[in-house]
Design a protein around this motif. Sequence first.
Motif, short mmCIF file in Angstrom:
data_model
loop_
_atom_site.label_atom_id
_atom_site.label_comp_id
_atom_site.label_asym_id
_atom_site.label_seq_id
_atom_site.Cartn_x
_atom_site.Cartn_y
_atom_site.Cartn_z
N ALA A 76 0.83 -1.21 0.00
CA ALA A 76 0.00 0.00 0.00
C ALA A 76 0.86 1.26 0.00
CB ALA A 76 -0.94 -0.01 1.21
N LYS A 77 1.96 1.25 0.73
CA LYS A 77 2.87 2.41 0.77
C LYS A 77 3.49 2.64 -0.61
CE LYS A 77 6.95 4.22 3.01
NZ LYS A 77 8.27 3.82 2.70
N LYS A 78 3.94 1.57 -1.27
CA LYS A 78 4.50 1.70 -2.62
C LYS A 78 3.46 2.24 -3.59
CE LYS A 78 7.85 -2.02 -2.08
NZ LYS A 78 8.19 -3.41 -2.45
N ARG A 79 2.24 1.74 -3.50
CA ARG A 79 1.16 2.21 -4.38
C ARG A 79 0.85 3.67 -4.15
NH1 ARG A 79 -3.53 -2.36 -4.44
NH2 ARG A 79 -2.97 -3.17 -6.48
N ALA A 80 0.87 4.08 -2.88
CA ALA A 80 0.60 5.48 -2.56
C ALA A 80 1.65 6.38 -3.19
CB ALA A 80 0.56 5.68 -1.05
N GLY A 81 2.91 5.98 -3.11
CA GLY A 81 3.98 6.76 -3.73
C GLY A 81 3.82 6.86 -5.24
N ARG A 82 3.47 5.74 -5.87
CA ARG A 82 3.26 5.76 -7.33
C ARG A 82 2.05 6.60 -7.71
NH1 ARG A 82 4.38 -0.02 -7.15
NH2 ARG A 82 2.13 -0.33 -7.35
N PHE A 83 0.99 6.54 -6.89
CA PHE A 83 -0.22 7.31 -7.18
C PHE A 83 0.08 8.80 -7.12
CE2 PHE A 83 -3.94 9.65 -5.67
CZ PHE A 83 -4.87 9.33 -6.65
N SER A 138 2.88 10.27 -7.47
CA SER A 138 3.78 10.64 -8.56
C SER A 138 3.07 10.65 -9.91
CB SER A 138 4.96 9.67 -8.60
OG SER A 138 5.76 9.92 -9.71
N ASN A 139 2.38 9.57 -10.24
CA ASN A 139 1.79 9.42 -11.57
C ASN A 139 0.49 10.18 -11.76
OD1 ASN A 139 3.89 7.66 -12.10
ND2 ASN A 139 2.67 5.82 -11.77
N VAL A 140 -0.40 10.14 -10.80
CA VAL A 140 -1.73 10.74 -10.97
C VAL A 140 -1.73 12.20 -10.54
CG1 VAL A 140 -4.15 10.60 -10.29
CG2 VAL A 140 -2.86 8.51 -10.74
N MET A 141 -1.16 12.47 -9.38
CA MET A 141 -1.20 13.84 -8.86
C MET A 141 -0.04 14.68 -9.40
SD MET A 141 -2.40 12.99 -4.98
CE MET A 141 -2.72 14.68 -4.53
N GLY A 142 1.00 14.04 -9.88
CA GLY A 142 2.12 14.76 -10.45
C GLY A 142 2.99 15.46 -9.42
N ASP A 143 2.92 15.05 -8.17
CA ASP A 143 3.68 15.69 -7.09
C ASP A 143 4.88 14.82 -6.75
OD1 ASP A 143 4.59 17.11 -4.94
OD2 ASP A 143 2.69 17.10 -3.84
N GLU A 144 5.98 15.06 -7.46
CA GLU A 144 7.19 14.26 -7.27
C GLU A 144 7.80 14.45 -5.89
OE1 GLU A 144 8.41 11.93 -9.28
OE2 GLU A 144 6.83 12.28 -10.74
N ASP A 145 7.73 15.65 -5.35
CA ASP A 145 8.29 15.92 -4.02
C ASP A 145 7.57 15.10 -2.95
OD1 ASP A 145 10.14 17.69 -5.05
OD2 ASP A 145 8.83 19.44 -4.75
N ALA A 161 5.82 12.38 -3.47
CA ALA A 161 6.09 10.97 -3.74
C ALA A 161 7.44 10.56 -3.14
CB ALA A 161 6.06 10.70 -5.24
N ASP A 162 8.43 11.45 -3.27
CA ASP A 162 9.74 11.17 -2.66
C ASP A 162 9.64 11.14 -1.14
OD1 ASP A 162 10.93 10.98 -5.13
OD2 ASP A 162 11.62 13.08 -5.14
N ASP A 163 8.83 12.02 -0.57
CA ASP A 163 8.63 12.02 0.88
C ASP A 163 8.02 10.70 1.35
OD1 ASP A 163 9.65 14.57 1.04
OD2 ASP A 163 7.68 15.57 1.17
N ILE A 164 7.04 10.21 0.60
CA ILE A 164 6.40 8.94 0.96
C ILE A 164 7.41 7.80 0.89
CG2 ILE A 164 4.68 7.23 0.24
CD1 ILE A 164 2.88 9.58 -0.59
N GLU A 165 8.22 7.79 -0.14
CA GLU A 165 9.22 6.73 -0.29
C GLU A 165 10.28 6.81 0.80
OE1 GLU A 165 10.77 6.76 -4.26
OE2 GLU A 165 8.80 6.47 -5.15
N ASP A 166 10.61 8.02 1.26
CA ASP A 166 11.64 8.20 2.28
C ASP A 166 11.14 7.89 3.69
OD1 ASP A 166 13.42 8.92 0.32
OD2 ASP A 166 13.13 11.09 0.61
N GLU A 167 9.83 7.95 3.90
CA GLU A 167 9.26 7.66 5.22
C GLU A 167 9.45 6.19 5.56
OE1 GLU A 167 5.44 10.62 5.75
OE2 GLU A 167 5.15 8.73 4.69
N THR A 168 9.60 5.92 6.85
CA THR A 168 9.59 4.53 7.27
C THR A 168 8.16 4.01 7.20
OG1 THR A 168 9.21 5.02 9.60
CG2 THR A 168 11.53 4.92 8.85
#
Length: 155
Positions: free
Chosen positions: A34-41, A43-50, A52-59
């Motif tokens: 679910a965390k990986k999907r949230a990051g992709r969503f 990035s891809n749908v909302m276009g907010d790369e920053d 998406a990077d924050d989500i990926e960097d979170e534990t």
Amino acid sequence: MLTPNCSFVTPSASAFILQPVAKKVLTLQQAETAKKRAGRFVSNVMGDEDRADDIEDETLDEWLNETGRKLKSNPQRKKKTMAASNTATKSDLQDQIDQISDMVADALDPVLSREEVVQRLQDIDEVINGDDDDDDSDDDGSDDDDDDDNDPDLA
């Protein structure tokens, strides 16, 4: 001037935005996915790369806390013991049914005494439930309540 029946002015509209997400309990694997999907969503749908990077960097724990989700404490599957515990085949079970049927017919003989009928019923019980000698029933039929106070031999 705004009228009170305009739907965009109601105070409850902002309440939906501020309410926390319903708590969902996930297994560890489900949470990671679910965390990986949230990051992709993001990035891809909302276009907010920053973001998406924050989500990926979170534990995972931080992300779960932020989204209002929890991990299952013990995500083991339920064991299916009923089918696994019975190893008898259909023919074995049919033989047991035939044996019990014959024993019941013998126990219903009107010539038998009460004690003989009781013994035959106990034999049927042993066939049905197995030979459990560790139960509290006595084979002699005597009443052995723990009334040792009235026994002169134990005094």
